[in-house]
Design an enzyme around this catalytic site. Structure first.
Site, PDB file in Angstrom:
ATOM      1  CG  PHE A   1     -15.045  -1.414   2.760  1.00 33.30           C
ATOM      2  CD1 PHE A   1     -15.934  -2.396   3.180  1.00 33.30           C
ATOM      3  CD2 PHE A   1     -14.068  -0.983   3.653  1.00 33.30           C
ATOM      4  CE1 PHE A   1     -15.852  -2.941   4.450  1.00 33.30           C
ATOM      5  CE2 PHE A   1     -13.986  -1.520   4.932  1.00 33.30           C
ATOM      6  CZ  PHE A   1     -14.882  -2.503   5.328  1.00 33.30           C
TER       7      PHE A   1
ATOM      8  CG  HIS B   1      -6.015  -2.894   4.584  1.00 38.00           C
ATOM      9  ND1 HIS B   1      -5.314  -1.844   4.057  1.00 38.00           N
ATOM     10  CD2 HIS B   1      -5.880  -2.803   5.926  1.00 38.00           C
ATOM     11  CE1 HIS B   1      -4.768  -1.138   5.022  1.00 38.00           C
ATOM     12  NE2 HIS B   1      -5.077  -1.692   6.170  1.00 38.00           N
TER      13      HIS B   1
ATOM     14  NE  ARG C   1      -0.626  -0.581   4.895  1.00 37.47           N
ATOM     15  CZ  ARG C   1      -0.987  -0.137   6.090  1.00 37.47           C
ATOM     16  NH1 ARG C   1      -1.971   0.705   6.231  1.00 37.47           N
ATOM     17  NH2 ARG C   1      -0.361  -0.570   7.164  1.00 37.47           N
TER      18      ARG C   1
ATOM     19  CG  ASP D   1      -9.237  -4.863  11.212  1.00 38.62           C
ATOM     20  OD1 ASP D   1      -9.116  -4.699  12.451  1.00 38.62           O
ATOM     21  OD2 ASP D   1      -9.027  -3.970  10.371  1.00 38.62           O
TER      22      ASP D   1
ATOM     23  NE  ARG E   1      -2.973  -3.512   9.041  1.00 40.01           N
ATOM     24  CZ  ARG E   1      -2.732  -4.253  10.120  1.00 40.01           C
ATOM     25  NH1 ARG E   1      -2.768  -5.568  10.050  1.00 40.01           N
ATOM     26  NH2 ARG E   1      -2.460  -3.676  11.275  1.00 40.01           N
TER      27      ARG E   1
ATOM     28  CD  GLU F   1     -17.324   2.535   1.825  1.00 42.95           C
ATOM     29  OE1 GLU F   1     -18.569   2.483   1.924  1.00 42.95           O
ATOM     30  OE2 GLU F   1     -16.582   2.575   2.813  1.00 42.95           O
TER      31      GLU F   1
ATOM     32  CB  SER G   1      -5.736   2.516   5.669  1.00 38.74           C
ATOM     33  OG  SER G   1      -6.106   2.481   7.020  1.00 38.74           O
TER      34      SER G   1
END
Lengths: 281, 317
Positions: free
Chosen positions: B86, B112, B13, B120, B170, B61, B40
């Protein structure tokens, strides 16, 4: 002052186009199309500043986005009669290999259309994106959009409505076709939405109502008024009170013609009520 | 066997963030949108340098995808940023109608991705996104392997006309792609030469494939490792050329075996040169919480799993 006789003639001819298009393929959405005919005629012929040639980017001209894509018959007819493509092409509506798909699309390269719509609730976001691009390009033109009232039940609209005021997108005029009807019945029966005006205002929009949404002069006055309210830090919304099926007596005051085509006999009656003005395609 | 050096672990990322920052300086049409995940997605530098070209949309989104589609009308090149979950499943219809079907030049940048998002858990780990995106007509699907390649891919997709799904992750992973390597969309990279088995990997699993190849070499097995960074359009020719030599394949991806890279490779093989194939992928399951390393181990996605798959596929030759 606009030449209302000329515009009235166009309105009647567009109604005939709509009726003949959906009749031929026994499918399509005449109700909402007829309800918004005067709006489309006024917008494209009296309000929008348009370039001679169509190109996708539309820089230096006003833009229009149809969110409730199922009223494609009125959109196609008005675009064709404005000169975007040959009027004869209306003959191909919903037929195989046509640019005039059931719902509007850019996929077949039909001039005048800049986004696909049909799956509801997406047009507000797209219109806002185009309005943001205009700001980045220092292009002082306005982005217009049209939305069904039932369509406001889609949540994405409210994301977009919230965004527009938060980001002060004040070069957009979004019109909601308040005909109070959707496929399954009256919006008040299917999912009552309360006051659409109060909701838009609560979300920070400048809202004006056009009570006579099928009256050309009232629509033109409303759109002109809306235009004066752009550029003042708030997005502008017009609540256009229309009659679904307007101009054909048996199609009015009911939701039955939302997505149903007339049969031969019904077509004949409907056309009789709207005698040819500018020539059928 | 050619050796690759990890020049220091970095997250992919951040490669995206570095690429976006560079685009901000070089391409005035590039705009960026984010749904409340600026940190992020490593978008801070782009935002600092180009505040007028950045659009914070909040946690919305669907609206972001529509806004991006609209911004292309007027010549902008929008890069949307949020987690892969998302960026795809949540907004599939918006992407389908307003971007893919409408042919809009939007770059959907998804961080991610996969199971290595880690702690998560399954609500945020998506293992279905490659499948969702590759099924959309006209969509280009890219899953680069490390920091340098993700940065290069970010630059390359700005030059490509049409919708793109760019998938990255990530965790900090080995960075071994040469810094100056140009990214060619749709062109597979043969990383090692081999004769016994072809290992086709994408994303984080490319480095794992290299580790596996090294271990296999010590056991006398010669593995040809191919980095398929572009899953669509797939480099059929590179796959077939390698398989003609080796006669068997292991595909490796941080994704469900249903709908992923492996299935795309199977299609190419079955139409042209059917050879045995094994899949290193998740087995039609959701993920769970854990460290990335624990999850890669438990779900059979690391170099050990690749080695085992090679042994298995060799027996089927």
């Amino acid at each position: 002052m606009p030449d209302t006789q000329q515009l009235n003639d166009l309105v009647i001819q567009v109604r005939r186009d709509i009726l003949r298009m959906v009749h031929k393929v026994n499918s399509g959405h005449p109700g909402g199309s007829l309800g918004c005919t005067e709006f489309f005629v006024a917008l494209y012929n009296e309000i929008m500043e348009l370039n001679e040639e169509f190109d996708m980017d539309g820089i230096g001209e006003d833009l229009f986005f149809l969110s409730n894509g199922h009223i494609s018959p009125v959109y196609y007819s008005v675009l064709a009669r404005k000169g975007y493509f040959p009027v004869e092409e209306l003959n191909t509506f919903r037929l195989i290999n046509s640019r005039l798909q059931g719902h509007p699309t850019t996929h077949e390269g039909l001039p005048g259309v800049r986004i696909a719509s049909g799956s509801l609730g997406q047009g507000m976001s797209v219109a806002l994106g185009a309005a943001e691009a205009k700001k980045l390009n220092n292009d002082n033109h306005i982005v217009y959009s049209l939305h069904g009232d039932g369509e406001l039940q889609e949540g994405q609209n409210w994301e977009a409505i919230m965004y527009a005021s938060a980001k002060k997108v004040d070069n957009i005029i979004a019109t909601v076709d308040l005909n109070g009807k959707q496929i399954d019945g009256a919006t008040d029966d299917v999912l009552p939405m309360g006051s659409v005006k109060a909701k838009f205002e609560a979300f920070g929009w400048d809202v004006l109502e056009v009570e006579q949404g099928n009256d050309l002069e009232a629509i033109i006055a409303g759109l002109k008024e809306a235009k004066t309210r752009t550029g003042k830090g708030k997005p502008v919304c017009i609540l256009l009170h229309t009659e679904m099926g307007n101009g054909v007596d048996f199609m009015m005051h009911t939701h039955a013609w939302h997505g149903k085509a007339p049969n031969d006999e019904q077509l004949a009656i409907a056309l009789e009520q709207n005698p040819e003005t500018l020539g059928d395609y | 066997m050619k050796k690759y050096i990890d020049t220091g672990k970095k997250d992919t990322r951040s490669g995206f963030g570095a690429g976006l920052t560079e685009l901000g300086r070089t391409n005035p049409n590039v705009v960026a949108l984010c749904a409340d995940l600026v940190g992020s997605l490593k978008m801070d530098d782009f935002i600092k340098e180009n505040p007028e070209r950045f659009f914070q949309v909040g946690i919305a989104e669907a609206n972001m995808m529509g806004l991006a589609a609209g911004m292309t009308i007027g010549g902008k090149i929008p890069f949307t940023g949020t987690f892969a979950n998302f960026s795809t499943g949540r907004v599939y219809d918006q992407i389908r109608q307003s971007i893919a079907y409408s042919g809009k030049n939007v770059k959907i940048c998804a961080s991610h991705a996969g199971i290595t998002l880690g702690e998560d858990g399954a609500t945020h780990q998506i293992l279905e996104d490659i499948g969702l995106m590759k099924m959309l007509p006209g969509m280009t699907v890219i899953n680069p392997c490390d920091f340098n390649q993700t940065k290069a891919a970010t630059l390359a997709i700005a030059e490509h006309e049409g919708p793109v799904y760019l998938r990255f992750g990530r965790p900090a992973v080995a960075n071994f792609t040469p810094e100056d390597q140009k990214f060619e969309i749709g062109k597979a990279l043969q990383l090692t030469e081999g004769t016994d088995v072809t290992i086709i990997a994408t994303g984080h699993l490319v480095w794992e494939a290299l580790l596996a190849a090294e271990a296999l070499e010590a056991k006398g097995i010669s593995a040809e490792v191919i980095n398929i960074h572009t899953i669509k359009p797939l480099d059929d020719a590179a796959i077939l050329a390698s398989v003609a030599k080796t006669g068997c394949v292991v595909t490796c991806e941080e994704h469900n075996f249903l709908g992923g890279l492996g299935e795309s490779v199977s299609r190419v093989l079955v139409k042209n040169n059917p050879v045995p194939q094994e899949f290193v992928a998740t087995n039609d399951t959701f993920g769970e919480s854990g460290t990335p390393a624990q999850l890669m181990e438990k779900y059979g996605l690391n170099n050990k799993a690749i080695e085992e798959a090679v042994v298995k596929v060799l027996k089927r030759k």
